[in-house]
Design a protein around this motif. Sequence first.
Motif, PDB file in Angstrom:
ATOM      1  N   VAL A 177      12.386   3.975  -7.229  1.00  0.00           N
ATOM      2  CA  VAL A 177      11.641   2.854  -6.654  1.00  0.00           C
ATOM      3  C   VAL A 177      12.168   1.535  -7.199  1.00  0.00           C
ATOM      4  O   VAL A 177      12.354   0.564  -6.449  1.00  0.00           O
ATOM      5  CB  VAL A 177      10.137   3.011  -6.943  1.00  0.00           C
ATOM      6  CG1 VAL A 177       9.370   1.783  -6.478  1.00  0.00           C
ATOM      7  CG2 VAL A 177       9.591   4.262  -6.262  1.00  0.00           C
ATOM      8  N   VAL A 178      12.415   1.474  -8.502  1.00  0.00           N
ATOM      9  CA  VAL A 178      12.915   0.248  -9.110  1.00  0.00           C
ATOM     10  C   VAL A 178      14.264  -0.146  -8.501  1.00  0.00           C
ATOM     11  O   VAL A 178      14.548  -1.327  -8.278  1.00  0.00           O
ATOM     12  CB  VAL A 178      13.039   0.414 -10.635  1.00  0.00           C
ATOM     13  CG1 VAL A 178      13.767  -0.766 -11.254  1.00  0.00           C
ATOM     14  CG2 VAL A 178      11.656   0.569 -11.269  1.00  0.00           C
ATOM     15  N   THR A 189      12.952   4.595   0.790  1.00  0.00           N
ATOM     16  CA  THR A 189      12.848   5.057  -0.599  1.00  0.00           C
ATOM     17  C   THR A 189      11.406   5.036  -1.067  1.00  0.00           C
ATOM     18  O   THR A 189      10.914   5.989  -1.691  1.00  0.00           O
ATOM     19  CB  THR A 189      13.713   4.176  -1.516  1.00  0.00           C
ATOM     20  OG1 THR A 189      15.081   4.291  -1.123  1.00  0.00           O
ATOM     21  CG2 THR A 189      13.571   4.602  -2.966  1.00  0.00           C
ATOM     22  N   GLN A 190      10.701   3.943  -0.785  1.00  0.00           N
ATOM     23  CA  GLN A 190       9.307   3.843  -1.224  1.00  0.00           C
ATOM     24  C   GLN A 190       8.430   4.912  -0.575  1.00  0.00           C
ATOM     25  O   GLN A 190       7.564   5.503  -1.231  1.00  0.00           O
ATOM     26  CB  GLN A 190       8.763   2.447  -0.897  1.00  0.00           C
ATOM     27  CG  GLN A 190       9.361   1.326  -1.737  1.00  0.00           C
ATOM     28  CD  GLN A 190      10.596   0.709  -1.117  1.00  0.00           C
ATOM     29  OE1 GLN A 190      11.307   1.352  -0.349  1.00  0.00           O
ATOM     30  NE2 GLN A 190      10.870  -0.546  -1.449  1.00  0.00           N
ATOM     31  N   LEU A 191       8.639   5.177   0.701  1.00  0.00           N
ATOM     32  CA  LEU A 191       7.822   6.179   1.386  1.00  0.00           C
ATOM     33  C   LEU A 191       8.068   7.564   0.824  1.00  0.00           C
ATOM     34  O   LEU A 191       7.134   8.354   0.617  1.00  0.00           O
ATOM     35  CB  LEU A 191       8.114   6.143   2.887  1.00  0.00           C
ATOM     36  CG  LEU A 191       7.543   4.935   3.638  1.00  0.00           C
ATOM     37  CD1 LEU A 191       8.151   4.834   5.028  1.00  0.00           C
ATOM     38  CD2 LEU A 191       6.020   5.031   3.725  1.00  0.00           C
ATOM     39  N   SER A 192       9.333   7.891   0.561  1.00  0.00           N
ATOM     40  CA  SER A 192       9.656   9.214   0.031  1.00  0.00           C
ATOM     41  C   SER A 192       9.125   9.373  -1.390  1.00  0.00           C
ATOM     42  O   SER A 192       8.479  10.372  -1.721  1.00  0.00           O
ATOM     43  CB  SER A 192      11.171   9.423   0.069  1.00  0.00           C
ATOM     44  OG  SER A 192      11.506  10.682  -0.444  1.00  0.00           O
ATOM     45  N   PHE A 197       4.971  11.032  -5.505  1.00  0.00           N
ATOM     46  CA  PHE A 197       3.983  10.620  -6.507  1.00  0.00           C
ATOM     47  C   PHE A 197       2.583  11.096  -6.118  1.00  0.00           C
ATOM     48  O   PHE A 197       1.822  11.580  -6.971  1.00  0.00           O
ATOM     49  CB  PHE A 197       3.964   9.091  -6.631  1.00  0.00           C
ATOM     50  CG  PHE A 197       5.027   8.503  -7.509  1.00  0.00           C
ATOM     51  CD1 PHE A 197       5.312   9.044  -8.748  1.00  0.00           C
ATOM     52  CD2 PHE A 197       5.730   7.370  -7.106  1.00  0.00           C
ATOM     53  CE1 PHE A 197       6.283   8.477  -9.572  1.00  0.00           C
ATOM     54  CE2 PHE A 197       6.700   6.799  -7.912  1.00  0.00           C
ATOM     55  CZ  PHE A 197       6.976   7.354  -9.142  1.00  0.00           C
ATOM     56  N   GLU A 198       2.235  10.967  -4.857  1.00  0.00           N
ATOM     57  CA  GLU A 198       0.886  11.346  -4.426  1.00  0.00           C
ATOM     58  C   GLU A 198       0.650  12.848  -4.564  1.00  0.00           C
ATOM     59  O   GLU A 198      -0.457  13.275  -4.930  1.00  0.00           O
ATOM     60  CB  GLU A 198       0.660  10.899  -2.986  1.00  0.00           C
ATOM     61  CG  GLU A 198       0.523   9.390  -2.841  1.00  0.00           C
ATOM     62  CD  GLU A 198       0.213   8.963  -1.418  1.00  0.00           C
ATOM     63  OE1 GLU A 198      -0.871   9.315  -0.923  1.00  0.00           O
ATOM     64  OE2 GLU A 198       1.069   8.299  -0.797  1.00  0.00           O
ATOM     65  N   HIS A 216       2.825   0.249  -7.551  1.00  0.00           N
ATOM     66  CA  HIS A 216       4.084  -0.483  -7.468  1.00  0.00           C
ATOM     67  C   HIS A 216       4.914  -0.042  -6.265  1.00  0.00           C
ATOM     68  O   HIS A 216       5.545  -0.860  -5.592  1.00  0.00           O
ATOM     69  CB  HIS A 216       4.891  -0.285  -8.744  1.00  0.00           C
ATOM     70  CG  HIS A 216       4.586  -1.277  -9.813  1.00  0.00           C
ATOM     71  ND1 HIS A 216       4.783  -2.634  -9.656  1.00  0.00           N
ATOM     72  CD2 HIS A 216       4.101  -1.111 -11.078  1.00  0.00           C
ATOM     73  CE1 HIS A 216       4.434  -3.256 -10.773  1.00  0.00           C
ATOM     74  NE2 HIS A 216       4.017  -2.363 -11.648  1.00  0.00           N
ATOM     75  N   THR A 217       4.921   1.245  -5.995  1.00  0.00           N
ATOM     76  CA  THR A 217       5.731   1.774  -4.901  1.00  0.00           C
ATOM     77  C   THR A 217       5.299   1.196  -3.566  1.00  0.00           C
ATOM     78  O   THR A 217       6.135   0.900  -2.701  1.00  0.00           O
ATOM     79  CB  THR A 217       5.637   3.310  -4.872  1.00  0.00           C
ATOM     80  OG1 THR A 217       6.153   3.825  -6.103  1.00  0.00           O
ATOM     81  CG2 THR A 217       6.424   3.901  -3.713  1.00  0.00           C
ATOM     82  N   TYR A 218       4.015   1.006  -3.388  1.00  0.00           N
ATOM     83  CA  TYR A 218       3.473   0.516  -2.118  1.00  0.00           C
ATOM     84  C   TYR A 218       3.170  -0.986  -2.144  1.00  0.00           C
ATOM     85  O   TYR A 218       2.417  -1.487  -1.307  1.00  0.00           O
ATOM     86  CB  TYR A 218       2.207   1.300  -1.770  1.00  0.00           C
ATOM     87  CG  TYR A 218       2.441   2.762  -1.469  1.00  0.00           C
ATOM     88  CD1 TYR A 218       3.560   3.184  -0.767  1.00  0.00           C
ATOM     89  CD2 TYR A 218       1.532   3.737  -1.901  1.00  0.00           C
ATOM     90  CE1 TYR A 218       3.772   4.526  -0.488  1.00  0.00           C
ATOM     91  CE2 TYR A 218       1.732   5.077  -1.613  1.00  0.00           C
ATOM     92  CZ  TYR A 218       2.850   5.473  -0.913  1.00  0.00           C
ATOM     93  OH  TYR A 218       3.061   6.810  -0.625  1.00  0.00           O
ATOM     94  N   ASP A 219       3.803  -1.712  -3.070  1.00  0.00           N
ATOM     95  CA  ASP A 219       3.508  -3.139  -3.219  1.00  0.00           C
ATOM     96  C   ASP A 219       4.305  -3.985  -2.220  1.00  0.00           C
ATOM     97  O   ASP A 219       5.031  -4.915  -2.577  1.00  0.00           O
ATOM     98  CB  ASP A 219       3.817  -3.580  -4.650  1.00  0.00           C
ATOM     99  CG  ASP A 219       3.234  -4.946  -4.990  1.00  0.00           C
ATOM    100  OD1 ASP A 219       2.507  -5.498  -4.148  1.00  0.00           O
ATOM    101  OD2 ASP A 219       3.512  -5.455  -6.094  1.00  0.00           O
TER     102      ASP A 219
END
Length: 529
Positions: A177-178, A189-192, A197-198, A216-219
């Motif tokens: 994510v970073v 990347t964030q969606l995957s 994470f979920e 942070h991922t969904y920010d």
Amino acid sequence: MILMRPIAAALASLCVSVTISAAQKQAPSVRHLGTVRFAISCDAAVRPRFNQSVALLHSFAFADAVTGFEAVLAQDPRCAIAGWGLALSAWGNPFAPGLKTADQLQRGLGAVARARTAGPATERESAYISAVARLYEHADSLDQRTRLLAYRDAMGALAERAPADTEATIFHLLAEVVAADPADKSYATQLSAGASFERLFAVLPDHPGLAHYIIHTYDVPSLASRGLEAARRYARIAPEMSHALHMPSHVYTRTGDWQGSIAANVAAAAAARREGAVAEQLHSSDYEVYAYLQTGQDRAARRIVDSVPAIAARLDPTKITTGAPPAAGYFAIAAIPARYALERGDWAGAARLTGTLNPIPFATALTSFARALGAARSGDTATARLAVLELENLRDTLAARHEKYWREQVEIQRMAAVAWLEFAAGSHDDALASMRSAADREDATEKSVLSPGPLAPSRELLGEMLLQLHQQSAALDAFETALRHEPNRFRSIAGAAAAARQSGDSVRARHYASLQRALEVHGDRKARP
């Protein structure tokens, strides 16, 4: 690429991670930090303190994490994996944009050297140490992003080799994510990573890192609602940690829940003050003042503005931080008074802003931008031109330092300021062209985690310019586009209401007038025009 096989294996092995063991309960602190179970080969007596330190690391409580890892090494000098913890703590907040300082790099290299000298007892622990070393080694010949990608890939390989190691999987996903490309608006990347994470969070509901990293991922605006559940739970997982209390406001800001953001940051700022986390207190105050200003609570915002100098006097950039890095503190010092002037349309007040000594060029630029915009819009073109020159110099300084992200942000501010200078000079076509270019470039970026939002979104500024030129339909389109990026903003909603009313669109005029009244429920009476 995000590795899916370790996720499935990790999920299958997590029954040991949900509850706090008796040993963990005997850790030196009774603070509620959430639950972490990180298998290590060190002496059994240090394992509770090690787990507690990793939990602190997951909540970005770096100073306390360092204290914990040092205590582990003092009790078991051969616990090399504690050196990994010290090295990762030295990196600081991984989401903070900008280059790490020479001091951080030196501390990280020193921690890696200590870990290797202690001699890791297992191949897995050695892999952790080798991975974190990628962040620091060859910094004189490899740029920071190259080293970050090398760390990400090393953690991915570790997660692949040790599929039952939940912590390896979490740290790998975090690195993904970073390292995500901010220009990729598909957010693949964030969606995957978020989905992974979920899945882990469903099995580890008390893990502080999972709640934290989901937020942070969904920010980003289009994904923020996916982080609501993590936002609601993180403060309960680590209720004494200032950063855990603050982080839900990232989601609330992205979804326009201003009262939620206010409540979160009131609690976070108070906790940061107790912790002596000055940068975190300033960062939380910036988010808090932003939320107050979106709801017309200008007197409450003014109290924060007035409190900043005393808080800023305690900011020590050499101190290991909790949560927000020193740069976030310097950013807030400049942003808070600038927001107070610009959000209220106090153009003359914005033109009079004077910056404090600020070592962060992109923070200094906030004051220059507010002064340029305020001066141009209040007719003081001489001051505006000087402020534009300041922005040019700051942009060039950032370019010379290879701060690509912040160089672009300052350039967008410069373009917007130039547009309003052109407008003040009567060159309306040039002004609109410049303002549209600034808006397009801002749309192609993402806001930094250091900030709740731009001082004045370029698309919103375009709408205000079009409204002054009596191009109401185009102005309404601009305001509505701005609201998709920065939802529930006071000035965008007020602008949309005015544009719809003036263009004769009674349906949308009533809609936006209703939204504005809802924002003003807690606002000061007659505080603004």
